[in-house]
Design a protein around this motif. Structure first.
Motif, PDB file in Angstrom:
ATOM      1  N   LYS A 179     -30.910  94.516 -15.310  1.00  0.00           N
ATOM      2  CA  LYS A 179     -31.257  95.934 -15.190  1.00  0.00           C
ATOM      3  C   LYS A 179     -29.989  96.761 -15.375  1.00  0.00           C
ATOM      4  O   LYS A 179     -28.956  96.450 -14.779  1.00  0.00           O
ATOM      5  CB  LYS A 179     -31.840  96.217 -13.807  1.00  0.00           C
ATOM      6  CG  LYS A 179     -33.117  95.462 -13.564  1.00  0.00           C
ATOM      7  CD  LYS A 179     -33.664  95.743 -12.183  1.00  0.00           C
ATOM      8  CE  LYS A 179     -34.763  94.782 -11.865  1.00  0.00           C
ATOM      9  NZ  LYS A 179     -34.273  93.477 -11.396  1.00  0.00           N
ATOM     10  N   ALA A 199     -27.112 103.070  -8.686  1.00  0.00           N
ATOM     11  CA  ALA A 199     -28.527 102.667  -8.610  1.00  0.00           C
ATOM     12  C   ALA A 199     -29.080 102.397  -9.997  1.00  0.00           C
ATOM     13  O   ALA A 199     -28.805 103.137 -10.934  1.00  0.00           O
ATOM     14  CB  ALA A 199     -29.344 103.768  -7.943  1.00  0.00           C
ATOM     15  N   CYS A 200     -29.862 101.335 -10.112  1.00  0.00           N
ATOM     16  CA  CYS A 200     -30.589 101.098 -11.367  1.00  0.00           C
ATOM     17  C   CYS A 200     -31.729 102.102 -11.434  1.00  0.00           C
ATOM     18  O   CYS A 200     -32.371 102.385 -10.412  1.00  0.00           O
ATOM     19  CB  CYS A 200     -31.202  99.706 -11.389  1.00  0.00           C
ATOM     20  SG  CYS A 200     -30.060  98.376 -11.048  1.00  0.00           S
ATOM     21  N   CYS A 206     -35.051 101.183  -9.863  1.00  0.00           N
ATOM     22  CA  CYS A 206     -35.247 101.467  -8.430  1.00  0.00           C
ATOM     23  C   CYS A 206     -35.327 102.985  -8.184  1.00  0.00           C
ATOM     24  O   CYS A 206     -36.157 103.474  -7.431  1.00  0.00           O
ATOM     25  CB  CYS A 206     -34.026 100.976  -7.652  1.00  0.00           C
ATOM     26  SG  CYS A 206     -34.333  99.664  -6.487  1.00  0.00           S
ATOM     27  N   GLY A 243     -29.210 101.630  -4.404  1.00  0.00           N
ATOM     28  CA  GLY A 243     -28.240 101.274  -5.436  1.00  0.00           C
ATOM     29  C   GLY A 243     -27.387 100.062  -5.119  1.00  0.00           C
ATOM     30  O   GLY A 243     -27.260  99.637  -3.960  1.00  0.00           O
ATOM     31  N   GLN A 244     -26.806  99.531  -6.185  1.00  0.00           N
ATOM     32  CA  GLN A 244     -25.984  98.327  -6.061  1.00  0.00           C
ATOM     33  C   GLN A 244     -24.712  98.591  -5.257  1.00  0.00           C
ATOM     34  O   GLN A 244     -24.111  97.674  -4.717  1.00  0.00           O
ATOM     35  CB  GLN A 244     -25.636  97.798  -7.455  1.00  0.00           C
ATOM     36  CG  GLN A 244     -26.868  97.382  -8.226  1.00  0.00           C
ATOM     37  CD  GLN A 244     -26.537  96.629  -9.502  1.00  0.00           C
ATOM     38  OE1 GLN A 244     -25.553  95.898  -9.567  1.00  0.00           O
ATOM     39  NE2 GLN A 244     -27.356  96.802 -10.529  1.00  0.00           N
ATOM     40  N   ARG A 272     -24.545  97.137  -1.743  1.00  0.00           N
ATOM     41  CA  ARG A 272     -24.539  95.685  -1.513  1.00  0.00           C
ATOM     42  C   ARG A 272     -23.454  95.299  -0.527  1.00  0.00           C
ATOM     43  O   ARG A 272     -22.306  95.719  -0.671  1.00  0.00           O
ATOM     44  CB  ARG A 272     -24.282  94.936  -2.818  1.00  0.00           C
ATOM     45  CG  ARG A 272     -25.535  94.639  -3.568  1.00  0.00           C
ATOM     46  CD  ARG A 272     -25.247  93.712  -4.734  1.00  0.00           C
ATOM     47  NE  ARG A 272     -26.429  93.609  -5.565  1.00  0.00           N
ATOM     48  CZ  ARG A 272     -26.416  93.363  -6.852  1.00  0.00           C
ATOM     49  NH1 ARG A 272     -25.277  93.195  -7.471  1.00  0.00           N
ATOM     50  NH2 ARG A 272     -27.535  93.262  -7.526  1.00  0.00           N
ATOM     51  N   GLY A 323     -34.696  98.979  -1.844  1.00  0.00           N
ATOM     52  CA  GLY A 323     -34.283  97.914  -2.762  1.00  0.00           C
ATOM     53  C   GLY A 323     -33.444  96.874  -2.048  1.00  0.00           C
ATOM     54  O   GLY A 323     -32.793  97.154  -1.022  1.00  0.00           O
ATOM     55  N   SER A 324     -33.439  95.659  -2.599  1.00  0.00           N
ATOM     56  CA  SER A 324     -32.754  94.528  -1.955  1.00  0.00           C
ATOM     57  C   SER A 324     -31.254  94.758  -1.805  1.00  0.00           C
ATOM     58  O   SER A 324     -30.622  94.160  -0.932  1.00  0.00           O
ATOM     59  CB  SER A 324     -32.998  93.252  -2.754  1.00  0.00           C
ATOM     60  OG  SER A 324     -34.378  92.982  -2.752  1.00  0.00           O
ATOM     61  N   CYS A 325     -30.665  95.607  -2.639  1.00  0.00           N
ATOM     62  CA  CYS A 325     -29.229  95.889  -2.524  1.00  0.00           C
ATOM     63  C   CYS A 325     -28.879  96.552  -1.189  1.00  0.00           C
ATOM     64  O   CYS A 325     -27.722  96.535  -0.775  1.00  0.00           O
ATOM     65  CB  CYS A 325     -28.775  96.810  -3.659  1.00  0.00           C
ATOM     66  SG  CYS A 325     -28.768  95.999  -5.244  1.00  0.00           S
ATOM     67  N   GLY A 344     -36.988  94.228  -2.341  1.00  0.00           N
ATOM     68  CA  GLY A 344     -37.599  94.297  -3.682  1.00  0.00           C
ATOM     69  C   GLY A 344     -36.541  94.646  -4.705  1.00  0.00           C
ATOM     70  O   GLY A 344     -35.643  95.426  -4.411  1.00  0.00           O
ATOM     71  N   CYS A 345     -36.658  94.079  -5.873  1.00  0.00           N
ATOM     72  CA  CYS A 345     -35.657  94.328  -6.931  1.00  0.00           C
ATOM     73  C   CYS A 345     -36.350  94.387  -8.287  1.00  0.00           C
ATOM     74  O   CYS A 345     -36.360  93.440  -9.017  1.00  0.00           O
ATOM     75  CB  CYS A 345     -34.609  93.223  -6.915  1.00  0.00           C
ATOM     76  SG  CYS A 345     -33.315  93.467  -8.166  1.00  0.00           S
ATOM     77  N   PRO A 346     -36.950  95.559  -8.568  1.00  0.00           N
ATOM     78  CA  PRO A 346     -37.082  96.756  -7.739  1.00  0.00           C
ATOM     79  C   PRO A 346     -38.412  96.752  -6.990  1.00  0.00           C
ATOM     80  O   PRO A 346     -39.368  96.122  -7.428  1.00  0.00           O
ATOM     81  CB  PRO A 346     -37.110  97.867  -8.803  1.00  0.00           C
ATOM     82  CG  PRO A 346     -37.811  97.211  -9.969  1.00  0.00           C
ATOM     83  CD  PRO A 346     -37.455  95.758  -9.936  1.00  0.00           C
TER      84      PRO A 346
HETATM   85  S1  SF4 Z   1     -32.473  96.387  -5.777  1.00  0.00           S
HETATM   86 FE1  SF4 Z   1     -32.421  95.617  -7.885  1.00  0.00          FE
HETATM   87  S2  SF4 Z   1     -33.193  97.311  -9.104  1.00  0.00           S
HETATM   88 FE2  SF4 Z   1     -32.623  98.164  -7.127  1.00  0.00          FE
HETATM   89  S3  SF4 Z   1     -30.510  98.903  -7.365  1.00  0.00           S
HETATM   90 FE3  SF4 Z   1     -30.416  96.787  -6.579  1.00  0.00          FE
HETATM   91  S4  SF4 Z   1     -30.216  95.509  -8.425  1.00  0.00           S
HETATM   92 FE4  SF4 Z   1     -30.956  97.516  -9.082  1.00  0.00          FE
END
Ligand code: SF4
Length: 365
Positions: free
Chosen positions: A269, A293-294, A297, A322-323, A326, A336-338, A348-350
């Protein structure tokens, strides 16, 4: 019943993504060999795809390039733009004259086409349909994913409204849209749908509030494709009456639980969404804290926020996505999982827009 299969590819390179989706679905299995293939993009207005209103021509280019590699040589591109917009102008402004030249495709303005009445028994309605569409050996539906002020969603099924004469479009609105849209889908079966989900619109089919989602997805069942699209922008499929009606009329099935989903490039992504660049999307973005952020998401999050705003339920704290989150621990809400280190957060991703909507609506403030 069409095959319950969806292919999803993330990214912004529409031509390549459309080709990947076609390859994953093996669309050559489903098209009559040697047929003229008719593409139906959404060119509701004469605005480029960056407005969120129209299908980018590179989606059409990707589909035609793939089919060309598999032996199809004859293509047509058909559309009847919205009342008051000259389709020829939309073809020019949206880049379809150039793409048609590249592939030797005919460009047909359906406003100038003859039309025929079709009875759709299941719906208890007749619909008037342009002859080129009715006689097409194979139609590939190329919608752009948008929310819609009246119908909530405009994607695969609603895009077919560009295959009816202007007077019939007016009648569809007078009939409340849902039943005639579902009836038209029964009268005009499509062989394949490939959706431009790279940039769509937050609220309105004529664009103006573009939101990036950075994905192209497709399948053979337009009801299934629309069910997936509805979830992305924050609706349950059963909240869109024309989807339920289309199921009832035997067009397809919106059951995502029974479908096979092929996610082609989950790890690729694009990182770092472009900022929401206009209107309401930009206002909603002020309630989001995005770090790398992707759009996959961020886009569904903006759609969920729009639905929450309509209901007067926007969260009081900024939503983090967003990443860049993380590995960080702290306060949410995170989407989102980040954002797994934030409390609370939604995995969720996303995650889909609908999952985000449910998560944010149920937050204890
Ligand atoms: S959860 Fe997945 S889609 Fe969302 S920002 Fe993180 S990497 Fe991107």
């Amino acid at each position: 019943m069409p095959e319950a299969l969806l292919a999803i590819a993330y990214g912004r390179a529409r031509r390549e993504l459309a080709m990947q989706v076609c390859a994953a679905l093996k669309i050559e299995r489903r098209l009559p060999p040697g047929a003229t293939v008719w593409l139906k993009p959404n060119l509701v207005v004469a605005k480029p795809s960056s407005s969120g209103a129209t299908t980018d021509p590179e989606i059409a280019a990707g589909v035609m390039a793939y089919l060309n590699d598999h032996g199809w040589r004859r293509f047509g591109i058909m559309e009847s733009s919205w009342l008051g917009t000259a389709t020829r102008e939309a073809f020019r402004v949206c880049g379809y004259e150039e793409v048609a030249r590249r592939f030797g495709a005919q460009l047909v303005d359906l406003k100038a086409d003859a039309a025929e009445r079709m009875e759709v028994e299941e719906a208890g309605l007749t619909v008037e349909v342009c002859r080129t569409a009715l006689r097409a050996e194979a139609i590939i539906d190329l919608p752009v994913l948008k929310a819609h002020s009246q119908a909530k969603l405009t994607c695969a099924l609603k895009n077919l409204k560009g295959c009816v004469p202007d007077r019939e479009k007016r009648r569809f609105h007078a009939l409340g849209l849902h039943r005639p849209i579902a009836a038209l889908a029964k009268a005009l079966p499509v062989a394949l749908v490939v959706v431009d989900g790279v940039t769509g619109d937050l609220t309105f089919e004529e664009g103006g509030n573009p939101v990036d989602m950075d994905q192209v997805f497709g399948g053979f069942d337009p009801v299934l494709v629309d069910a997936y699209a509805a979830e992305l922008i924050g609706y349950a499929p059963w909240e869109i009456p024309y989807l339920t009606l289309a199921e009832e009329f035997g067009v397809g099935s919106g059951s995502l639980a029974q479908a096979r989903l092929l996610v082609l490039n989950s790890g690729e992504k694009p990182r770092g969404s472009r900022p929401a660049c206009g209107g309401r999307a930009a206002v909603l973005a002020e309630a989001v804290e995005a770090r790398e952020a992707c759009s996959a998401c961020y886009g569904p999050l903006l759609h969920a926020m729009a639905r929450l705003k309509e209901a007067g339920r926007l969260p009081s704290r900024p939503v983090r996505v967003g990443q860049g989150f993380r590995g960080l621990r702290g306060e949410g809400p995170g989407v989102g999982s980040c954002t797994a280190g934030l409390a609370p957060h939604l995995p969720g991703c996303p995650p889909t827009g609908r999952a985000i909507l449910d998560f944010l609506r149920d937050l204890k403030e």
